[in-house]
Design a protein around this motif. Structure first.
Motif, PDB file in Angstrom:
ATOM      1  N   ASP A  35      -2.980   5.121  -2.656  1.00  0.00           N
ATOM      2  CA  ASP A  35      -3.888   6.116  -2.100  1.00  0.00           C
ATOM      3  C   ASP A  35      -4.328   7.036  -3.240  1.00  0.00           C
ATOM      4  O   ASP A  35      -3.501   7.587  -3.961  1.00  0.00           O
ATOM      5  CB  ASP A  35      -3.151   6.916  -1.023  1.00  0.00           C
ATOM      6  N   ASP A  67      -9.269   4.763  -1.210  1.00  0.00           N
ATOM      7  CA  ASP A  67      -9.441   5.993  -0.431  1.00  0.00           C
ATOM      8  C   ASP A  67      -8.741   5.848   0.919  1.00  0.00           C
ATOM      9  O   ASP A  67      -9.376   5.645   1.959  1.00  0.00           O
ATOM     10  CB  ASP A  67     -10.926   6.296  -0.227  1.00  0.00           C
ATOM     11  N   GLY A  68      -7.436   5.886   0.902  1.00  0.00           N
ATOM     12  CA  GLY A  68      -6.665   5.911   2.123  1.00  0.00           C
ATOM     13  C   GLY A  68      -6.490   4.564   2.802  1.00  0.00           C
ATOM     14  O   GLY A  68      -6.834   3.498   2.275  1.00  0.00           O
ATOM     15  N   TYR A  97       0.853  -1.184   0.000  1.00  0.00           N
ATOM     16  CA  TYR A  97       0.000   0.000   0.000  1.00  0.00           C
ATOM     17  C   TYR A  97       0.890   1.235   0.000  1.00  0.00           C
ATOM     18  O   TYR A  97       1.770   1.383   0.855  1.00  0.00           O
ATOM     19  CB  TYR A  97      -0.912   0.019   1.222  1.00  0.00           C
ATOM     20  N   ASP A 155       0.841   5.055   0.575  1.00  0.00           N
ATOM     21  CA  ASP A 155       0.047   6.103   1.195  1.00  0.00           C
ATOM     22  C   ASP A 155       0.361   7.466   0.570  1.00  0.00           C
ATOM     23  O   ASP A 155       1.421   7.652  -0.043  1.00  0.00           O
ATOM     24  CB  ASP A 155       0.352   6.126   2.697  1.00  0.00           C
ATOM     25  N   GLN A 156      -0.558   8.436   0.784  1.00  0.00           N
ATOM     26  CA  GLN A 156      -0.333   9.781   0.248  1.00  0.00           C
ATOM     27  C   GLN A 156       0.883  10.443   0.876  1.00  0.00           C
ATOM     28  O   GLN A 156       1.441  11.403   0.314  1.00  0.00           O
ATOM     29  CB  GLN A 156      -1.563  10.660   0.449  1.00  0.00           C
TER      30      GLN A 156
END
Length: 423
Positions: free
Chosen positions: A272, A330-331, A238, A240-241
């Motif tokens: 993200d 979405d996150g 994953y 992340d932003q």
């Protein structure tokens, strides 16, 4: 179906021999086990050319039978990999002895002193397929932990594994340890696997399978003894932003492309959505430059037109190839939900600078190995400092993650008193 009584009798005899040998190993001192492992390494070095020649014959046969490149890569044992195997065995030899280690100790109000102490598991059955180095790794890890082992390799690597085992036995004999400490099933008859799964009349304490889905499924379905195993490596990353782009590119490239045929290679990449427009194209361009096929959702394909359309089946697929599935989320919450739904609970990674997001990832995902800002391909016994591994376990009891010598032990309690009686 007519029973193969000679095979059944021979397998039962192997179990009896293994149990007798294990009684000797269980009390062998650290120095003797270290000397035995060093003798095995010496013997393997002396037989190097024979082993590599036998592996070449296995490879030639596999190529003629049209085996996939990923399979051939696992089967291959060249000079470099042979040397890596030798170096790993030397590391095993000089690891601390897990047997006899006091895990915990405490005193009771009545004066009793209680110790929880590591002990060997007993007799280990290892059933594996194409990787010939497993023969040496499994044998030496079991010996280090005071266990005897019965090895059953795949028919595709039978020449390589048999040659490695012959060298191992010479090492055992050089230090007067029982050759039955490390036995190998020489037949390729699948009924031998069935006998091992039954436990050989109670001789086998644990089964460790290492191979493809069909093998693992059979072992998990039919075994009458405990099993340490993982079905497959559906590993996720994953992004992340808060991720650093350079870190994301380096980690993803390594996690997917260093070796695509291994179970800790990443198969699904989650971005993200807040990060995607500025960074997704850079990461996916890097992967395609390395020769990786991208399979993405319609949303991903809008941003990266070279992607193929992903299917629902892809989220469940361990490619073991230069292919990766990609999705926008979405996150962290949606990423966690996706991973917990599709994961095989092997290894997951997060690329992020936000430590609160990282802690949430660690706390809400129940896979055997969780990694922050590093490649999933570090999910490996050697990289964990275990020197080597006998496999990866994704179950929730006893061993989880890479299985090294320490994970091949159980424990017992030692209670010391001075005449106490219970009222």
């Amino acid at each position: 179906m007519e029973k193969n009584y000679p095979l059944i009798a021979e397998m039962a005899l192997m179990g009896d021999r293994a149990r007798s040998a294990q009684r000797i190993l269980s009390v062998a001192c650290h120095a003797l086990k270290t000397t035995a492992l060093e003798a095995i390494v010496t013997s393997l070095g002396q037989d190097r050319d024979v082993i590599l020649q036998q592996n070449s014959l296995d490879l030639t046969k596999a190529e003629k039978e049209g085996m996939r490149p990923a399979f051939l890569d696992r089967l291959k044992l060249d000079g470099i990999r042979f040397q890596e195997m030798i170096e790993n065995l030397l590391l095993i030899a000089h690891l601390p002895d897990p047997v006899g280690n006091i895990i915990a100790e405490w005193d009771r109000p009545n004066g009793l002193h209680i110790e929880r102490v590591r002990t060997p598991l007993g007799v280990i059955g290892v059933i594996y397929e194409s990787r010939p180095n497993v023969t040496a790794d499994a044998a030496c890890l079991c010996l280090k932990a005071g266990n005897s082992v019965i090895l059953r390799g795949g028919s595709d690597s039978i020449r390589s594994s048999t040659a490695i085992h012959a060298a191992i036995v010479k090492g055992l004999e050089a230090v007067d340890l029982p050759p039955a400490s490390i036995q190998m099933v020489k037949t390729t008859d699948r009924d031998a696997v069935g006998e091992m799964l039954k436990g050989l009349n109670g001789a086998i304490d644990v089964i460790v399978p290492r191979g493809g889905k069909s093998l693992i499924r059979r072992v998990q379905a039919d075994a009458r003894v405990p099993v340490f195993a993982h079905l497959e490596g559906l590993c996720h990353i994953y992004i992340d932003q808060s991720a650093d782009l350079q870190t994301a590119c380096r980690v993803v490239a390594n996690a997917k492309m260093r070796r695509t045929s291994v179970c800790n290679a990443v198969e699904t990449l989650l971005f993200d959505r807040a990060f995607s427009e500025t960074h997704l194209v850079a990461v996916l361009n890097m992967l395609t430059t390395c020769g990786c096929e991208i399979r993405g959702t319609e949303e991903v394909r809008t941003l990266f037109t070279n992607a193929h359309l992903v299917s629902e089946e892809d989220w469940y697929t361990e490619y073991l190839d230069a292919i990766i599935s990609v999705k926008l989320v979405d996150g962290i919450d949606e990423a966690i939900n996706h991973i917990n739904h599709y994961s095989s609970h092997h290894t997951e990674a997060i690329i992020a600078q936000n430590l609160q997001v990282v802690e949430k990832f660690f706390n809400h995902i129940d896979s055997a190995v969780l990694i922050h800002n590093a490649s999933t391909q570090f999910s490996d016994g050697g990289e964990f400092g275990f020197a080597a591994e006998i496999g990866i376990a994704t179950g929730r009891i006893h061993a989880r993650g890479p299985i090294g010598a320490e994970q091949l032990t159980s424990f017992k309690y030692r209670v010391r008193g001075n005449g106490q009686i219970r009222s």
